[in-house]
Structure formats: C-alpha cells, structure tokens
Design a protein around this motif. Structure first.
Motif, PDB file in Angstrom:
ATOM      1  N   PHE A  50       0.829  -1.200   0.000  1.00  0.00           N
ATOM      2  CA  PHE A  50       0.000   0.000   0.000  1.00  0.00           C
ATOM      3  C   PHE A  50       0.867   1.255   0.000  1.00  0.00           C
ATOM      4  O   PHE A  50       0.596   2.213  -0.734  1.00  0.00           O
ATOM      5  CB  PHE A  50      -0.942   0.023   1.209  1.00  0.00           C
ATOM      6  N   ARG A  51       1.931   1.264   0.803  1.00  0.00           N
ATOM      7  CA  ARG A  51       2.810   2.429   0.875  1.00  0.00           C
ATOM      8  C   ARG A  51       3.459   2.703  -0.481  1.00  0.00           C
ATOM      9  O   ARG A  51       3.537   3.838  -0.939  1.00  0.00           O
ATOM     10  CB  ARG A  51       3.868   2.233   1.959  1.00  0.00           C
ATOM     11  N   MET A  52       3.914   1.634  -1.156  1.00  0.00           N
ATOM     12  CA  MET A  52       4.522   1.801  -2.482  1.00  0.00           C
ATOM     13  C   MET A  52       3.478   2.287  -3.486  1.00  0.00           C
ATOM     14  O   MET A  52       3.754   3.173  -4.303  1.00  0.00           O
ATOM     15  CB  MET A  52       5.138   0.480  -2.948  1.00  0.00           C
ATOM     16  N   SER A  53       2.269   1.743  -3.411  1.00  0.00           N
ATOM     17  CA  SER A  53       1.196   2.175  -4.297  1.00  0.00           C
ATOM     18  C   SER A  53       0.853   3.645  -4.052  1.00  0.00           C
ATOM     19  O   SER A  53       0.557   4.380  -4.997  1.00  0.00           O
ATOM     20  CB  SER A  53      -0.042   1.305  -4.085  1.00  0.00           C
ATOM     21  N   GLY A  57       1.224   6.230  -6.969  1.00  0.00           N
ATOM     22  CA  GLY A  57      -0.023   6.893  -7.354  1.00  0.00           C
ATOM     23  C   GLY A  57       0.082   8.407  -7.307  1.00  0.00           C
ATOM     24  O   GLY A  57      -0.389   9.102  -8.215  1.00  0.00           O
ATOM     25  N   ILE A  58       0.720   8.922  -6.281  1.00  0.00           N
ATOM     26  CA  ILE A  58       0.901  10.374  -6.177  1.00  0.00           C
ATOM     27  C   ILE A  58       1.820  10.863  -7.289  1.00  0.00           C
ATOM     28  O   ILE A  58       1.553  11.880  -7.942  1.00  0.00           O
ATOM     29  CB  ILE A  58       1.455  10.757  -4.790  1.00  0.00           C
ATOM     30  N   ALA A  59       2.917  10.140  -7.538  1.00  0.00           N
ATOM     31  CA  ALA A  59       3.855  10.552  -8.581  1.00  0.00           C
ATOM     32  C   ALA A  59       3.198  10.559  -9.958  1.00  0.00           C
ATOM     33  O   ALA A  59       3.355  11.523 -10.730  1.00  0.00           O
ATOM     34  CB  ALA A  59       5.074   9.625  -8.583  1.00  0.00           C
ATOM     35  N   VAL A  60       2.436   9.523 -10.275  1.00  0.00           N
ATOM     36  CA  VAL A  60       1.762   9.455 -11.581  1.00  0.00           C
ATOM     37  C   VAL A  60       0.705  10.553 -11.686  1.00  0.00           C
ATOM     38  O   VAL A  60       0.558  11.183 -12.745  1.00  0.00           O
ATOM     39  CB  VAL A  60       1.147   8.057 -11.805  1.00  0.00           C
ATOM     40  N   SER A  61      -0.002  10.822 -10.615  1.00  0.00           N
ATOM     41  CA  SER A  61      -1.012  11.887 -10.628  1.00  0.00           C
ATOM     42  C   SER A  61      -0.378  13.246 -10.889  1.00  0.00           C
ATOM     43  O   SER A  61      -0.898  14.044 -11.679  1.00  0.00           O
ATOM     44  CB  SER A  61      -1.766  11.922  -9.303  1.00  0.00           C
ATOM     45  N   VAL A  62       0.728  13.507 -10.226  1.00  0.00           N
ATOM     46  CA  VAL A  62       1.420  14.787 -10.434  1.00  0.00           C
ATOM     47  C   VAL A  62       1.954  14.874 -11.863  1.00  0.00           C
ATOM     48  O   VAL A  62       1.856  15.921 -12.514  1.00  0.00           O
ATOM     49  CB  VAL A  62       2.551  14.970  -9.398  1.00  0.00           C
TER      50      VAL A  62
END
Length: 121
Positions: A50-53, A57-62
């Motif tokens: 979950f932590r890696m996701s 997820g934040i990096a891809v969103s940005v």
C-alpha cells in the motif's frame, strides 16, 4: 469565449482516469489488510504494498497534472483576459498548498498504520 483546446480536454480525461484508477487501487489494497485474520508478516507485506502504491499513485497523478495545467494556462492566456490568467495562477498556488497539506496528512496516516503494525510484532 472560454473554449479549451482538444489537447486540454484529452489531458483532463486522462487525469481523471488516473485519479479514479489510483483511488480504486488504494481502496482494494486497504480492503485486503485485515489484522485479525492475517499474520504479522502478511500485514507488513500488505502495508508495504500500500505504501509503495501510495507513492507511485501520487507521482503518476502529479506527472499527469503538470501537462494538464500547462495546457489549461496556455489556453487561458490565449483568451485575452488577464483576470482569467490571474485566477488560474492563484488557483494553482492555492491548490498546490492544499495538495501538499493533504499529502502530508495522508502520509502521516500511513506512518500511523506502520507504527500500529510494528506494535503488533
């Protein structure tokens, strides 16, 4: 007058799709964590996934948001009204600050989850 380009609309729908996929992924990963039925090792692995996701997820969103915002601001600059552009930059600054605050709050929640799992060991 307020017509955005096709590239802006495509980037917007791509961004929304990424956000929806990210949220569903997080929901599924969190649903899999059940401390009462899992061993400590399984819970630690689930928390790590979950932590890696979360980070990915934040990096891809940005990465999806940056071209979207650049395209939107470019389109707004072509509209000729400086107040639209001032509003866009103000919204960008305020949105960035709110986003950072929400990210740090969510990250502290993940740290609390990790600490709770560490206490189980």
């Amino acid at each position: 007058m307020c017509d955005f380009s096709l590239s802006t609309w495509i980037l917007l729908f791509l961004f929304v799709a990424v956000i929806i996929a990210r949220q569903f992924t997080w929901m599924l990963l969190l649903r899999k964590i059940d401390c009462l039925k899992m061993t400590v090792r399984e819970v630690c692995l689930a928390e790590s996934r979950f932590r890696m996701s979360f980070k990915v997820g934040i990096a891809v969103s940005v990465l999806c948001a940056v071209p979207l915002l650049a395209s939107m601001i470019w389109d707004m600059s072509q509209m000729g009204d400086r107040y639209i552009l001032i509003g866009a930059w103000t919204g960008l600054v305020v949105g960035t600050l709110i986003g950072i605050r929400l990210f740090l709050k969510a990250w502290s929640g993940i740290k609390e989850l990790k600490e709770a799992i560490t206490d189980l060991q």
